[in-house]
Design an enzyme around this catalytic site. Structure first.
Site, PDB file in Angstrom:
ATOM      1  N   ARG A 166       0.851  -1.195   0.000  1.00  0.00           N
ATOM      2  CA  ARG A 166       0.000   0.000   0.000  1.00  0.00           C
ATOM      3  C   ARG A 166       0.887   1.245   0.000  1.00  0.00           C
ATOM      4  O   ARG A 166       1.838   1.335   0.772  1.00  0.00           O
ATOM      5  CB  ARG A 166      -0.942   0.014   1.210  1.00  0.00           C
ATOM      6  CG  ARG A 166      -1.942  -1.128   1.156  1.00  0.00           C
ATOM      7  CD  ARG A 166      -2.970  -1.059   2.252  1.00  0.00           C
ATOM      8  NE  ARG A 166      -3.845  -2.235   2.205  1.00  0.00           N
ATOM      9  CZ  ARG A 166      -4.794  -2.501   3.071  1.00  0.00           C
ATOM     10  NH1 ARG A 166      -5.023  -1.659   4.076  1.00  0.00           N
ATOM     11  NH2 ARG A 166      -5.540  -3.584   2.954  1.00  0.00           N
ATOM     12  N   ARG A 189       1.707   1.678  10.422  1.00  0.00           N
ATOM     13  CA  ARG A 189       1.262   2.020   9.065  1.00  0.00           C
ATOM     14  C   ARG A 189       2.469   1.916   8.137  1.00  0.00           C
ATOM     15  O   ARG A 189       3.362   2.762   8.152  1.00  0.00           O
ATOM     16  CB  ARG A 189       0.677   3.429   9.036  1.00  0.00           C
ATOM     17  CG  ARG A 189      -0.073   3.768   7.739  1.00  0.00           C
ATOM     18  CD  ARG A 189      -0.541   5.215   7.760  1.00  0.00           C
ATOM     19  NE  ARG A 189      -1.481   5.464   8.847  1.00  0.00           N
ATOM     20  CZ  ARG A 189      -2.797   5.291   8.768  1.00  0.00           C
ATOM     21  NH1 ARG A 189      -3.325   4.849   7.641  1.00  0.00           N
ATOM     22  NH2 ARG A 189      -3.569   5.554   9.795  1.00  0.00           N
ATOM     23  N   GLU A 228      -7.655  -0.141  14.594  1.00  0.00           N
ATOM     24  CA  GLU A 228      -8.138  -1.246  13.756  1.00  0.00           C
ATOM     25  C   GLU A 228      -7.077  -2.318  13.533  1.00  0.00           C
ATOM     26  O   GLU A 228      -5.937  -2.023  13.176  1.00  0.00           O
ATOM     27  CB  GLU A 228      -8.597  -0.707  12.400  1.00  0.00           C
ATOM     28  CG  GLU A 228      -9.083  -1.799  11.447  1.00  0.00           C
ATOM     29  CD  GLU A 228      -9.213  -1.326  10.018  1.00  0.00           C
ATOM     30  OE1 GLU A 228      -9.210  -2.187   9.121  1.00  0.00           O
ATOM     31  OE2 GLU A 228      -9.313  -0.099   9.793  1.00  0.00           O
ATOM     32  N   SER A 240     -10.949  -6.367   9.777  1.00  0.00           N
ATOM     33  CA  SER A 240     -12.256  -5.914   9.327  1.00  0.00           C
ATOM     34  C   SER A 240     -12.889  -7.012   8.498  1.00  0.00           C
ATOM     35  O   SER A 240     -12.200  -7.883   7.966  1.00  0.00           O
ATOM     36  CB  SER A 240     -12.134  -4.626   8.500  1.00  0.00           C
ATOM     37  OG  SER A 240     -11.452  -4.883   7.286  1.00  0.00           O
ATOM     38  N   ARG A 257       0.306  -4.786  12.657  1.00  0.00           N
ATOM     39  CA  ARG A 257      -0.508  -4.153  13.704  1.00  0.00           C
ATOM     40  C   ARG A 257      -0.718  -5.050  14.920  1.00  0.00           C
ATOM     41  O   ARG A 257      -0.660  -4.564  16.051  1.00  0.00           O
ATOM     42  CB  ARG A 257      -1.834  -3.677  13.114  1.00  0.00           C
ATOM     43  CG  ARG A 257      -1.645  -2.549  12.120  1.00  0.00           C
ATOM     44  CD  ARG A 257      -2.941  -1.922  11.678  1.00  0.00           C
ATOM     45  NE  ARG A 257      -2.698  -0.806  10.769  1.00  0.00           N
ATOM     46  CZ  ARG A 257      -3.618   0.037  10.338  1.00  0.00           C
ATOM     47  NH1 ARG A 257      -4.881  -0.114  10.734  1.00  0.00           N
ATOM     48  NH2 ARG A 257      -3.305   1.025   9.524  1.00  0.00           N
TER      49      ARG A 257
END
Length: 420
Positions: free
Chosen positions: A257, A272, A344, A347, A386
């Protein structure tokens, strides 16, 4: 992609969905008008083709002396058919462009933006410390398990090395996720990480988030930011047999990403990053089974977080914070002590028939005959970075050591990671 039949019959529902997302409801009316024009152009082209076919028979039955005049009329009709078919193609293209601009219709998601989520449940106990807590990077550097400085030297900002127990922690989490998925009946896969543009477009990732994606211009290929893309494309242009239940896959891959637009956010450590490992779950099912499958994906995610002994909460994501393909999404957010908030980790999204319609994935309709579009769902079983952040911070001890969750101890071969 929005179902045109549903749109015609439920235009107000789609408009309200667009409003709840904070998106343009007038696109609905534009698409309805374009669809009407498309249907008119199809009818006009069909009528001319029928006329052309009948005229061809007339020529075949005509006397030889009459055929030259008839052939001249046939050429004129042929030109009209060609013009009508061009108009039809143009009308269909206009419809397709508008279809791609309208997001999936929300189903049960709360209205509002990023901060308007609804907390469904808290799980686990937030730890209390009688010493000054350290953030994950301080802990990791003391333990010798993450090297951000050399990651930056070699690859630039937001890159890192996982070292020794850091690498084993990642491998252990990915294996744990794969095991949990297999126990739940998922077929485990290792997918490609490079995909064609039509697959990336079909999953909906080029609609509003193309700036997040790495594109290899020389090869006209995209690096995936999630295995969801490759898994969605796995059955593209196929008719599935769902008589024995949903098709369920769990894939582990490297993900990429660009993190465009995140300048200044989570720049410290590995929360991140540009590259990470992830195990993603994906389901193809009948539309009427999608809601139950969504709840099952959430249950699996929760079992994994509980195995990592992390305090977390489950939120129902608001419509304005949903990606375009999702009609509803649940996030599991773990507590991060040094930030004093939940962040988060996983998900799961119910994309109903939105992606499958784009990718032309159908099932045989046993009730009415023919075929119909299937539903797709996705859920993050685990990501590599994470959860490491959350484990280090929640399980830290006063001497800088970190307690290893019992589920990961077989992979690390220790109950505690100690400073070097």
């Amino acid at each position: 992609m929005i179902d045109l039949k549903f749109l015609r019959e439920n235009a107000d529902v789609v408009r309200e969905s667009q409003r709840a997302r904070g998106e343009d409801p007038t696109l609905v009316d534009q698409l309805l008008e374009a669809d009407e024009a498309r249907r008119s152009s199809i009818q006009a082209a069909d009528e001319l083709r029928s006329e052309q076919k009948a005229f061809g028979k007339k020529i075949g039955q005509a006397a030889p002396e009459d055929r030259p005049a008839l052939l001249e009329g046939s050429n004129e009709l042929k030109a009209r058919v060609k013009e009508a078919e061009a108009a039809q193609a143009q009308a269909e293209e206009a419809v397709a462009k508008l279809q791609y601009r309208i997001s999936n219709v929300i189903e049960g998601a709360p209205a509002g933006g990023e901060e308007d989520f609804v907390v469904l449940e808290h799980a686990g106990e937030i730890p209390e410390f009688d010493f000054e807590v350290r953030d994950h990077l301080d802990l990791a550097e003391g333990l010798g398990i993450i090297d951000v400085k050399r990651g930056t030297k070699v690859s630039g900002a937001r890159f890192y090395y996982l070292v020794d127990d850091g690498a084993w922690m990642q491998l252990g989490m990915l294996m744990l996720a794969a095991q949990k998925a297999r126990e739940a009946g998922f077929k485990v896969m290792i997918p490609p990480v490079l995909v064609r543009p039509e697959v990336m477009q079909g999953t909906g990732f080029l609609d509003a988030h193309d700036e997040e994606i790495y594109y290899l211009e020389r090869d006209d290929m995209y690096l995936v930011g999630t295995s969801e893309v490759a898994l969605a494309g796995y059955h593209a242009d196929e008719i599935l047999d769902l008589r024995d239940g949903p098709l369920r896959y769990a894939a582990t891959s490297t993900c990429y990403r660009r993190e465009a637009g995140s300048y200044g956010k989570d720049t410290r450590g590995i929360f991140r990053v540009h590259q990470f490992q992830k195990t993603e779950m994906f389901v193809f099912c009948r539309p009427e089974d999608a809601q139950a499958q969504h709840e099952e994906l959430l249950r699996i995610e929760r079992r994994i977080l509980e195995a990592l002994e992390l305090p977390y909460r489950v939120i129902d994501v608001a419509a304005g914070d949903l990606g375009g393909p999702a009609s509803r999404k649940y996030d599991c957010e773990a507590w991060v002590p040094t930030q004093g908030k939940y962040r988060e980790l996983t998900s799961t999204s119910n994309c109903t028939t939105f992606q499958a319609r784009r990718l032309n994935i159908r099932e045989r309709n046993a009730e009415g005959g023919g075929t119909r579009t299937v539903a797709t769902l996705n859920g993050t079983a685990i990501t590599s970075t994470r959860p490491i952040v959350a484990i280090l911070e929640n399980h830290q001890q006063a001497d800088g050591s970190v307690r290893v969750p019992a589920a990961l101890q077989p992979f690390l071969g220790a109950e505690v990671i100690r400073p070097r």
